[in-house]
Design a protein around this motif. Structure first.
Motif, PDB file in Angstrom:
ATOM      1  N   MET A   1     -70.476 100.479  50.709  1.00  0.00           N
ATOM      2  CA  MET A   1     -69.433 101.432  50.509  1.00  0.00           C
ATOM      3  C   MET A   1     -68.245 101.385  51.694  1.00  0.00           C
ATOM      4  O   MET A   1     -67.097 101.277  51.428  1.00  0.00           O
ATOM      5  N   VAL A   2     -68.932 101.469  52.884  1.00  0.00           N
ATOM      6  CA  VAL A   2     -68.123 101.576  53.844  1.00  0.00           C
ATOM      7  C   VAL A   2     -67.340 100.112  54.318  1.00  0.00           C
ATOM      8  O   VAL A   2     -66.187 100.263  54.592  1.00  0.00           O
ATOM      9  N   PHE A   3     -68.218  99.167  53.986  1.00  0.00           N
ATOM     10  CA  PHE A   3     -67.694  97.676  54.289  1.00  0.00           C
ATOM     11  C   PHE A   3     -66.527  97.606  53.403  1.00  0.00           C
ATOM     12  O   PHE A   3     -65.230  97.239  53.796  1.00  0.00           O
ATOM     13  N   PHE A   4     -66.593  97.905  52.089  1.00  0.00           N
ATOM     14  CA  PHE A   4     -65.616  97.716  51.030  1.00  0.00           C
ATOM     15  C   PHE A   4     -64.362  98.560  51.236  1.00  0.00           C
ATOM     16  O   PHE A   4     -63.080  98.202  51.146  1.00  0.00           O
ATOM     17  N   THR A   5     -64.595 100.022  51.766  1.00  0.00           N
ATOM     18  CA  THR A   5     -63.444 100.895  52.123  1.00  0.00           C
ATOM     19  C   THR A   5     -62.600 100.193  53.249  1.00  0.00           C
ATOM     20  O   THR A   5     -61.386 100.462  53.140  1.00  0.00           O
ATOM     21  N   ILE A   6     -63.357  99.529  54.276  1.00  0.00           N
ATOM     22  CA  ILE A   6     -62.603  99.119  55.282  1.00  0.00           C
ATOM     23  C   ILE A   6     -61.616  97.895  54.895  1.00  0.00           C
ATOM     24  O   ILE A   6     -60.733  97.731  55.417  1.00  0.00           O
ATOM     25  N   LYS A   7     -62.534  96.921  54.220  1.00  0.00           N
ATOM     26  CA  LYS A   7     -61.720  95.712  53.878  1.00  0.00           C
ATOM     27  C   LYS A   7     -60.675  95.797  52.677  1.00  0.00           C
ATOM     28  O   LYS A   7     -59.809  94.945  52.617  1.00  0.00           O
ATOM     29  N   ALA A   8     -60.861  96.890  51.982  1.00  0.00           N
ATOM     30  CA  ALA A   8     -59.836  97.117  50.796  1.00  0.00           C
ATOM     31  C   ALA A   8     -59.742  98.488  50.559  1.00  0.00           C
ATOM     32  O   ALA A   8     -60.526  99.055  49.928  1.00  0.00           O
ATOM     33  N   PRO A   9     -58.647  99.050  51.188  1.00  0.00           N
ATOM     34  CA  PRO A   9     -58.500 100.565  51.318  1.00  0.00           C
ATOM     35  C   PRO A   9     -58.203 101.117  49.662  1.00  0.00           C
ATOM     36  O   PRO A   9     -58.651 102.286  49.482  1.00  0.00           O
ATOM     37  N   ALA A  10     -58.036 100.258  48.758  1.00  0.00           N
ATOM     38  CA  ALA A  10     -57.924 100.548  47.549  1.00  0.00           C
ATOM     39  C   ALA A  10     -59.056 100.874  46.756  1.00  0.00           C
ATOM     40  O   ALA A  10     -59.229 101.637  45.876  1.00  0.00           O
ATOM     41  N   PHE A  11     -60.219 100.516  47.373  1.00  0.00           N
ATOM     42  CA  PHE A  11     -61.522 100.743  46.830  1.00  0.00           C
ATOM     43  C   PHE A  11     -61.962 101.887  46.520  1.00  0.00           C
ATOM     44  O   PHE A  11     -62.530 102.375  45.526  1.00  0.00           O
ATOM     45  N   LEU A  12     -61.590 103.040  47.566  1.00  0.00           N
ATOM     46  CA  LEU A  12     -62.200 104.212  47.586  1.00  0.00           C
ATOM     47  C   LEU A  12     -61.123 105.213  46.648  1.00  0.00           C
ATOM     48  O   LEU A  12     -61.246 106.403  46.573  1.00  0.00           O
ATOM     49  N   SER A  13     -60.011 104.391  46.184  1.00  0.00           N
ATOM     50  CA  SER A  13     -59.101 105.546  45.237  1.00  0.00           C
ATOM     51  C   SER A  13     -59.785 105.870  43.968  1.00  0.00           C
ATOM     52  O   SER A  13     -60.883 105.344  43.460  1.00  0.00           O
ATOM     53  N   TYR A  14     -59.220 107.046  43.543  1.00  0.00           N
ATOM     54  CA  TYR A  14     -60.323 107.454  42.176  1.00  0.00           C
ATOM     55  C   TYR A  14     -60.095 106.806  41.258  1.00  0.00           C
ATOM     56  O   TYR A  14     -61.115 106.598  40.270  1.00  0.00           O
ATOM     57  N   GLY A  15     -58.987 106.133  40.911  1.00  0.00           N
ATOM     58  CA  GLY A  15     -58.799 105.316  39.866  1.00  0.00           C
ATOM     59  C   GLY A  15     -59.789 104.155  39.756  1.00  0.00           C
ATOM     60  O   GLY A  15     -60.209 103.748  38.810  1.00  0.00           O
ATOM     61  N   ASN A  16     -59.944 103.442  41.082  1.00  0.00           N
ATOM     62  CA  ASN A  16     -60.800 102.602  41.050  1.00  0.00           C
ATOM     63  C   ASN A  16     -62.496 102.998  40.871  1.00  0.00           C
ATOM     64  O   ASN A  16     -63.209 102.184  40.367  1.00  0.00           O
ATOM     65  N   LEU A  17     -62.843 103.902  41.308  1.00  0.00           N
ATOM     66  CA  LEU A  17     -64.099 104.721  41.339  1.00  0.00           C
ATOM     67  C   LEU A  17     -64.453 104.824  40.042  1.00  0.00           C
ATOM     68  O   LEU A  17     -65.443 104.547  39.511  1.00  0.00           O
ATOM     69  N   VAL A  18     -63.757 105.543  39.321  1.00  0.00           N
ATOM     70  CA  VAL A  18     -63.872 105.717  37.696  1.00  0.00           C
ATOM     71  C   VAL A  18     -64.023 104.256  36.909  1.00  0.00           C
ATOM     72  O   VAL A  18     -64.544 104.191  35.937  1.00  0.00           O
ATOM     73  N   ASN A  19     -63.151 103.313  37.536  1.00  0.00           N
ATOM     74  CA  ASN A  19     -63.139 102.181  36.608  1.00  0.00           C
ATOM     75  C   ASN A  19     -64.455 101.419  37.064  1.00  0.00           C
ATOM     76  O   ASN A  19     -64.937 100.917  36.029  1.00  0.00           O
ATOM     77  N   ILE A  20     -65.252 101.752  38.080  1.00  0.00           N
ATOM     78  CA  ILE A  20     -66.358 100.906  38.190  1.00  0.00           C
ATOM     79  C   ILE A  20     -67.323 101.607  37.625  1.00  0.00           C
ATOM     80  O   ILE A  20     -68.183 100.879  37.042  1.00  0.00           O
ATOM     81  N   MET A  21     -67.421 103.077  37.374  1.00  0.00           N
ATOM     82  CA  MET A  21     -68.318 103.738  36.486  1.00  0.00           C
ATOM     83  C   MET A  21     -68.213 103.270  34.937  1.00  0.00           C
ATOM     84  O   MET A  21     -69.113 102.875  34.198  1.00  0.00           O
ATOM     85  N   ALA A  22     -67.005 102.907  34.410  1.00  0.00           N
ATOM     86  CA  ALA A  22     -66.688 102.424  33.111  1.00  0.00           C
ATOM     87  C   ALA A  22     -67.280 101.168  33.156  1.00  0.00           C
ATOM     88  O   ALA A  22     -67.712 100.468  32.180  1.00  0.00           O
ATOM     89  N   GLN A  23     -67.008 100.322  34.232  1.00  0.00           N
ATOM     90  CA  GLN A  23     -67.265  98.839  34.193  1.00  0.00           C
ATOM     91  C   GLN A  23     -68.894  98.671  34.047  1.00  0.00           C
ATOM     92  O   GLN A  23     -69.455  97.636  33.788  1.00  0.00           O
ATOM     93  N   SER A  24     -69.544  99.722  34.706  1.00  0.00           N
ATOM     94  CA  SER A  24     -70.916  99.507  34.820  1.00  0.00           C
ATOM     95  C   SER A  24     -71.568 100.021  33.684  1.00  0.00           C
ATOM     96  O   SER A  24     -73.053  99.764  33.716  1.00  0.00           O
ATOM     97  N   SER A  25     -70.900 100.714  32.699  1.00  0.00           N
ATOM     98  CA  SER A  25     -71.575 100.989  31.458  1.00  0.00           C
ATOM     99  C   SER A  25     -72.611 100.075  30.688  1.00  0.00           C
ATOM    100  O   SER A  25     -73.557 100.393  30.328  1.00  0.00           O
ATOM    101  N   VAL A  26     -71.778  99.179  30.621  1.00  0.00           N
ATOM    102  CA  VAL A  26     -72.548  98.168  29.693  1.00  0.00           C
ATOM    103  C   VAL A  26     -73.987  97.600  30.188  1.00  0.00           C
ATOM    104  O   VAL A  26     -75.039  97.574  29.731  1.00  0.00           O
ATOM    105  N   LEU A  27     -73.835  97.227  31.617  1.00  0.00           N
ATOM    106  CA  LEU A  27     -74.827  96.762  32.314  1.00  0.00           C
ATOM    107  C   LEU A  27     -75.947  97.977  32.495  1.00  0.00           C
ATOM    108  O   LEU A  27     -77.205  97.833  32.274  1.00  0.00           O
ATOM    109  N   GLY A  28     -75.582  99.343  32.579  1.00  0.00           N
ATOM    110  CA  GLY A  28     -76.438 100.258  32.910  1.00  0.00           C
ATOM    111  C   GLY A  28     -77.318 100.751  31.689  1.00  0.00           C
ATOM    112  O   GLY A  28     -78.465 100.891  31.687  1.00  0.00           O
ATOM    113  N   ILE A  29     -76.282 100.862  30.482  1.00  0.00           N
ATOM    114  CA  ILE A  29     -77.060 101.246  29.285  1.00  0.00           C
ATOM    115  C   ILE A  29     -77.956 100.246  28.961  1.00  0.00           C
ATOM    116  O   ILE A  29     -79.258 100.718  28.367  1.00  0.00           O
TER     117      ILE A  29
END
Length: 321
Positions: free
Chosen positions: A23-51
């Motif tokens: 998480m720290v690595f991606f936050t440094i390399k890509a500032p947009a990574f830690l944005s709220y929109g991207n984080l909830v997008n990760i949650m949505a993208q992970s849904s198929v895999l997780g379920i």
């Protein structure tokens, strides 16, 4: 002694430490990574895999950790693929999404019932029997779709894929809801204790009056339902079904189910661990995409994660003996 305690604590926390570093690595390399929109997008993208991973995790829990005869299902993502193709084909032909999903869910449960029959009644090795089913389902998937992309345009699919409630995508809410239900089933209900008992020692479970064949069978049936739910989310996200999608997902589903053991003090597959592992893999995929890392590096890192997971769990189990 103190050094050994510190080493053991670091080993137990290795999964969380790795997650934090990533998480720290991606936050440094890509500032947009830690944005709220991207984080909830990760949650949505992970849904198929997780379920889908929850289904496999349940089979792991009930089947034990024997390398050869332990519970596994290498056909689960092909099951999801068949369910996805059924949904896409039926919606494409004008059928309601509800009927399409129920048909797909019934097909998925029947597929897993066949898997359970071969494992429980015919006493086939799960690894072998589910590989056979995997090849059968590859053919079924191609037959259903004529090996072409099938468009699936439906208002409810658009709602699932594109709508946010309270700022959180509907796909993420579904993921959270399924996570809670699966947690209650395997961690709170007495059923979950029986599944763990069967996976821990089949002989001891039988001695305590547990119906082992029934318990093992139900883990496969639950996996079938999880495959169907993940299928409808997959079709909604793409507004179509692409032949071969199940082949591409198998590696990731296996990864999150095994990796979940690292996020457990007992180093065994578990539902909360699979949830965290699916987010971990989602973070990896999303973060590497943001910093434009080639896909083959992502595959290499995922392979290394499985190797590290198996190594850590093996070491810890040896220490516990």
């Amino acid at each position: 002694m103190k050094n050994k305690q510190i080493s053991a604590q670091l080993m137990r926390s290795s999964g969380y430490i790795a997650f934090l570093i990533i998480m720290v690595f991606f936050t440094i390399k890509a500032p947009a990574f830690l944005s709220y929109g991207n984080l909830v997008n990760i949650m949505a993208q992970s849904s198929v895999l997780g379920i889908c991973g929850y289904g496999l995790t349940g089979i792991f829990i009930g089947g034990g950790d024997d390398v050869i005869r332990g519970g596994t299902d290498l056909s689960i993502t092909l099951n999801m693929a068949v369910a996805g193709s059924v949904i896409a084909v039926m919606v494409n032909r004008g059928q309601s999404l509800g009927i399409a999903f129920l048909t797909a869910a019934a097909a998925s449960v029947v597929i897993e019932a066949v898997n359970a029959f071969t494992v429980v009644k015919l006493k086939m090795i799960p690894l072998l029997s589910t590989i056979c089913m995997m090849y059968v389902l590859q053919g079924v998937e191609r037959i259903l779709t004529n090996n072409v992309v099938v468009a699936a345009s439906h208002p409810r699919l658009f709602f699932i894929a594109d709508t946010a409630v309270l700022g959180v995508p509907v796909m993420a809410w579904i993921f959270i809801g399924v996570t809670i239900v699966m947690y209650l089933i395997f961690n709170v209900c007495s059923y979950g204790n029986r599944v763990s008992a069967v996976g821990g020692s089949e002989l001891a479970a039988k001695a305590n009056g547990i119906n082992v064949p029934f318990i093992v069978t139900t883990t496969y049936l639950i996996a079938g339902l999880m495959a169907a739910i993940s299928a409808v989310l997959m079709v909604a996200r793409l507004s179509s079904y692409t032949p071969g999608a199940g082949d591409l997902q198998l590696f990731d589903v296996m990864l999150v189910s095994y990796l979940g053991a690292v996020f457990s003090r007992r180093y065994r597959p578990n539902i909360p661990g699979t949830f965290i592992a699916s987010l971990f893999v989602g973070v990896l995929t999303n973060g590497f995409t943001l910093i434009n890392v080639p896909s083959y590096w992502v595959y290499a890192i995922k392979g290394a994660l499985i190797l590290v997971t198996v190594s850590i769990t093996t070491i810890q189990k040896r220490r516990a003996v």
